[in-house]
Design an enzyme around this catalytic site. Structure first.
Site, PDB file in Angstrom:
ATOM      1  N   HIS A  86      39.092  30.750  51.040  1.00  0.00           N
ATOM      2  CA  HIS A  86      40.039  29.635  50.474  1.00  0.00           C
ATOM      3  C   HIS A  86      41.149  29.515  51.288  1.00  0.00           C
ATOM      4  O   HIS A  86      41.849  30.444  51.575  1.00  0.00           O
ATOM      5  CB  HIS A  86      40.231  29.730  49.313  1.00  0.00           C
ATOM      6  CG  HIS A  86      39.256  29.795  47.887  1.00  0.00           C
ATOM      7  ND1 HIS A  86      39.257  30.637  47.026  1.00  0.00           N
ATOM      8  CD2 HIS A  86      38.305  28.979  48.112  1.00  0.00           C
ATOM      9  CE1 HIS A  86      38.090  30.336  46.398  1.00  0.00           C
ATOM     10  NE2 HIS A  86      37.426  29.139  46.763  1.00  0.00           N
ATOM     11  N   HIS A 216      41.079  37.282  48.552  1.00  0.00           N
ATOM     12  CA  HIS A 216      41.446  36.090  48.044  1.00  0.00           C
ATOM     13  C   HIS A 216      42.945  36.247  47.778  1.00  0.00           C
ATOM     14  O   HIS A 216      43.502  37.278  47.969  1.00  0.00           O
ATOM     15  CB  HIS A 216      40.555  35.650  46.955  1.00  0.00           C
ATOM     16  CG  HIS A 216      39.375  34.893  47.322  1.00  0.00           C
ATOM     17  ND1 HIS A 216      39.054  33.669  47.301  1.00  0.00           N
ATOM     18  CD2 HIS A 216      38.353  35.418  47.897  1.00  0.00           C
ATOM     19  CE1 HIS A 216      37.879  33.301  47.722  1.00  0.00           C
ATOM     20  NE2 HIS A 216      37.336  34.523  48.003  1.00  0.00           N
ATOM     21  N   GLU A 308      41.618  40.111  44.762  1.00  0.00           N
ATOM     22  CA  GLU A 308      42.647  38.959  44.756  1.00  0.00           C
ATOM     23  C   GLU A 308      43.773  39.985  45.208  1.00  0.00           C
ATOM     24  O   GLU A 308      44.260  41.097  44.408  1.00  0.00           O
ATOM     25  CB  GLU A 308      42.711  38.454  43.162  1.00  0.00           C
ATOM     26  CG  GLU A 308      41.555  37.886  42.729  1.00  0.00           C
ATOM     27  CD  GLU A 308      41.283  36.348  43.252  1.00  0.00           C
ATOM     28  OE1 GLU A 308      42.133  35.766  43.934  1.00  0.00           O
ATOM     29  OE2 GLU A 308      40.149  35.813  43.288  1.00  0.00           O
TER      30      GLU A 308
HETATM   31 ZN    ZN Z   1      40.012  32.086  46.345  1.00  0.00          ZN
END
Ligand code: ZN
Length: 492
Positions: A86, A216, A308
């Site tokens: 992302h 992420h 994350e």
């Molecule tokens: Zn992400």
């Protein structure tokens, strides 16, 4: 003059020695320069390569660390980190650049832990899978970057919703029978995926990756498969059903290794959310279809988790050093996990390598295959396992193996060993109190992987045509068992 020059060079050397690692955000050109800088500093243990290009033509660069860059050494596992899928989740990108500089520097400092890691493991680091999205997010800057600006690729597609959905097939197969691994790609898969996704799929099919993490931001938790819920989401209910893989305990351990080696992830309370131990099954958090980690597990031999790493998707530059110190040990320890379990060669009677032989572990409905060189890797928690190798045209061979907290050893079938205490951090590790390097706080207790895993090799005998019954009579005394129906040759 020569005296002046000498002073100049000494000053230069001094500056180089004391120059702090710079913590800054790297735009695309800066990222490329940094990768080549690390390569130039460590040319014998690194290689820079590109797996393809983004929509806007930017390279998807990988920096490889190995004692033989560019070469797969049989029995040396391949592991990868992917960051910035992302485009607006940027911490992973910076951490991976820091990791690259750290591995190079510590190898040159003869840090024994890093030397052993690089000599025994082939590490592939891709700091950015979405360089186009990153540039959009970075143009806005850390302070004003919107929550979703730059998340997608240049075609507006979320790359972590863009891989072929293989979960639907495996959930069906679990009920009705069928392959439990290496599920085939749909015929028209190329027309359904973005250039970045296609490049990654070619990449993960061409290396026999064993372990991986996808970095992420937006939360602080280690997320493990499956991401896609088996049950449909109930309207109004935020959390969906926990959807474990057949390797659930192993995935939980991998996630915990990261969260507990991380400065604060394991505490659970982060970014206004709570995850016990700092880990979560993906589907029980929120169901996600066509994600990368499920695809890795279902299409290849690779076990991938999703990390994350920051509440703020685009942290300010001043935060980067603290984040690096909080993640450094976890990033190293996770790589070392690739040395847990068993590995070995699958050979025929003439010692020829057998590629794509299927390795199945009794009680775990997920097989792995041997790679092009006939070597296989099966991540396993400590315990005693019945392991079978099969290949088309060959008789299966079954052995019992104990993967221990100490040196794993191969045994013939016997009484089951006592179940070992589950201590996910100490399992299989020799504990050392030697700091990783002089840069590390001395109070940290560090772990290293066992020096060498014993190999569990298979020598398969060719089946005798016609004379061989299709079902082998089980003979518990020799550890043979009926070849289960699920064990089928790999579907490519
Ligand atoms: Zn992400």
């Amino acid at each position: 003059m020569s005296g002046l020059l000498s002073v100049f060079f000494h000053l230069l050397l001094l500056f180089k020695l004391v120059a702090p690692v710079t913590f800054r955000h790297h735009r695309y050109d800066d990222l490329v320069r940094t990768l080549y800088k690390v390569h130039n500093e460590c040319p014998y243990i690194t290689r820079v390569y590109s797996i393809g290009r983004s929509v806007k033509g930017r390279h998807l660069y990988v920096l490889e660390f190995s004692d033989y860059p560019g070469i797969h050494e049989p029995l040396e596992p391949e592991v990868k980190y992917v960051g910035n899928m992302h485009g607006n989740e940027v911490l992973g990108r910076e951490l991976l650049l820091q990791l690259a500089e750290f591995l190079c520097e510590e190898f040159r400092n003869a840090n024994q832990r890093i030397v052993r890691l690089v000599e025994g493991t082939r590490v592939h680091i891709m700091p950015s899978m979405n360089p186009d999205g990153y540039e959009v997010a970075a143009a806005q800057g850390a302070d004003i970057s919107g929550y979703l600006v730059g998340r997608n690729n240049a075609n507006g597609v979320d790359l972590n919703r863009n891989f072929p959905d293989l979960n639907t097939y495996v959930y069906y197969n679990e009920k009705h029978g069928g392959p439990n691994h290496h599920l085939p790609l749909p015929d028209n898969w190329k027309s359904q995926v973005e250039p970045e996704t296609e490049a990654v799929i070619h990449w993960i099919r061409s290396f026999n990756f064993v372990l991986s993490a996808n970095l992420h931001g937006g939360a602080v938790v280690a997320n493990y498969p499956y991401d896609k819920s088996l049950e449909h989401r109930v309207r109004g209910v935020r959390r969906t059903a926990n959807t474990p893989t057949p390797d659930d305990k192993l995935f939980q351990k991998l996630a915990k290794v990261y969260s507990y080696a991380h400065g604060w992830m394991h505490q659970g309370w982060n970014c206004g959310d709570y995850f016990p131990d700092g880990i979560t099954n993906g589907a029980s958090w929120y169901s996600l279809s066509k994600g990368m980690q499920d695809f890795n597990y279902l299409h290849t031999n690779c076990f991938e988790i999703t990390l994350e790493l920051s509440c703020d998707k685009f942290p300010r530059q001043e935060e980067l050093q603290r984040e690096w110190l909080g993640n450094r040990e976890a990033l190293i320890q996770f790589l070392e996990q690739v040395h847990q379990g068993i590995k070995g060669m699958v050979l025929d009677e003439n010692y020829n390598n057998l590629a794509e032989a299927v390795i199945s572990v009794s009680g775990i409905n997920h097989d792995v295959t041997s790679g092009d060189h006939g070597d296989y890797f099966r991540l396993l928690l400590p315990g005693t396992y019945t392991v079978t190798a099969t290949a088309p045209g060959f008789d299966p061979e079954t052995v019992t193996v104990t993967v221990g907290p100490g040196e794993p050893k191969l045994r013939s079938i016997g009484p089951r060993e006592e179940k070992r205490k589950k201590d996910y951090l100490l399992e299989g590790f020799h504990v050392t109190v030697k700091p990783l390097s002089h840069h590390l706080p001395e109070s940290r207790v560090l772990f290293a992987f066992p020096h060498s895993l014993p190999e569990v090799n298979f020598h398969l005998k060719r089946s005798i045509p016609q004379a061989t019954p299709t079902r082998r009579v089980p003979n518990p005394g020799h550890g043979r068992r009926v070849l289960p129906k699920k064990v089928q040759p790999r579907v490519s």
